[in-house]
Scaffold this motif. Sequence first.
Motif, PDB file in Angstrom:
ATOM      1  N   LEU A  86       0.824  -1.209   0.000  1.00  0.00           N
ATOM      2  CA  LEU A  86       0.000   0.000   0.000  1.00  0.00           C
ATOM      3  C   LEU A  86       0.861   1.265   0.000  1.00  0.00           C
ATOM      4  N   ASP A  87       0.315   2.337  -0.571  1.00  0.00           N
ATOM      5  CA  ASP A  87       1.005   3.633  -0.663  1.00  0.00           C
ATOM      6  C   ASP A  87       2.396   3.506  -1.278  1.00  0.00           C
ATOM      7  N   TYR A  88       2.473   2.671  -2.285  1.00  0.00           N
ATOM      8  CA  TYR A  88       3.704   2.330  -3.015  1.00  0.00           C
ATOM      9  C   TYR A  88       4.256   3.555  -3.735  1.00  0.00           C
ATOM     10  N   ARG A  89       5.545   3.827  -3.522  1.00  0.00           N
ATOM     11  CA  ARG A  89       6.272   4.880  -4.230  1.00  0.00           C
ATOM     12  C   ARG A  89       7.651   4.332  -4.602  1.00  0.00           C
ATOM     13  N   LEU A  90       8.049   4.545  -5.854  1.00  0.00           N
ATOM     14  CA  LEU A  90       9.237   3.905  -6.426  1.00  0.00           C
ATOM     15  C   LEU A  90      10.157   4.922  -7.083  1.00  0.00           C
ATOM     16  N   ILE A  91      11.467   4.680  -6.960  1.00  0.00           N
ATOM     17  CA  ILE A  91      12.469   5.416  -7.734  1.00  0.00           C
ATOM     18  C   ILE A  91      13.383   4.388  -8.412  1.00  0.00           C
ATOM     19  N   LYS A  92      13.614   4.568  -9.723  1.00  0.00           N
ATOM     20  CA  LYS A  92      14.528   3.717 -10.494  1.00  0.00           C
ATOM     21  C   LYS A  92      15.698   4.561 -10.979  1.00  0.00           C
ATOM     22  N   GLU A  93      16.841   3.914 -11.167  1.00  0.00           N
ATOM     23  CA  GLU A  93      18.024   4.601 -11.658  1.00  0.00           C
ATOM     24  C   GLU A  93      18.816   3.630 -12.540  1.00  0.00           C
ATOM     25  N   VAL A  94      19.247   4.097 -13.703  1.00  0.00           N
ATOM     26  CA  VAL A  94      20.024   3.246 -14.612  1.00  0.00           C
ATOM     27  C   VAL A  94      21.370   2.926 -13.976  1.00  0.00           C
TER      28      VAL A  94
END
Length: 156
Positions: free
Chosen positions: A70-78
Amino acid sequence: MSESRPPLPPFTAETSAQKARMAEDAWNSRDPARVALAYTTDSRWRNRSEFLQGRDAIQAFLTRKWTRELDYRLIKEVWAFHGNRIAVRFAYEWHDDSGSWFRSYGNENWEFDEHGLMRLRIASINDLPISEADRKYHWPLGRRPDDHPSLSELGL
């Protein structure tokens, strides 16, 4: 006519970063149908210890995931790129239905077809329990604001 999802391989530093941000934005929508469209119809996945194949399986997996996370927040980086492959690292924050918070760290290896659809995704993920006070992602649900710090800037 076949589906196309630019940018297309071979990837550059700019286009691999664009592809990672597009994936991050889609996953932050928490819309399983939208996310599944970025994959080939027969895409193969390894997510932790679960093996999936095809968009229907991906969509069902993501539906289960976001029912639990729940309340999922994501950051991706190469991390790296070459030809039709991109490696990313990521971290996301979420809580379960009892209110316990987690930060999940991982790496993904992506392989794309000539149309820019992902045909292979291999993900390794570890969950770290955190207190609500230790959260670093506080933007409103949805797309991460452009001025929000990256994983590197956050020291993750």
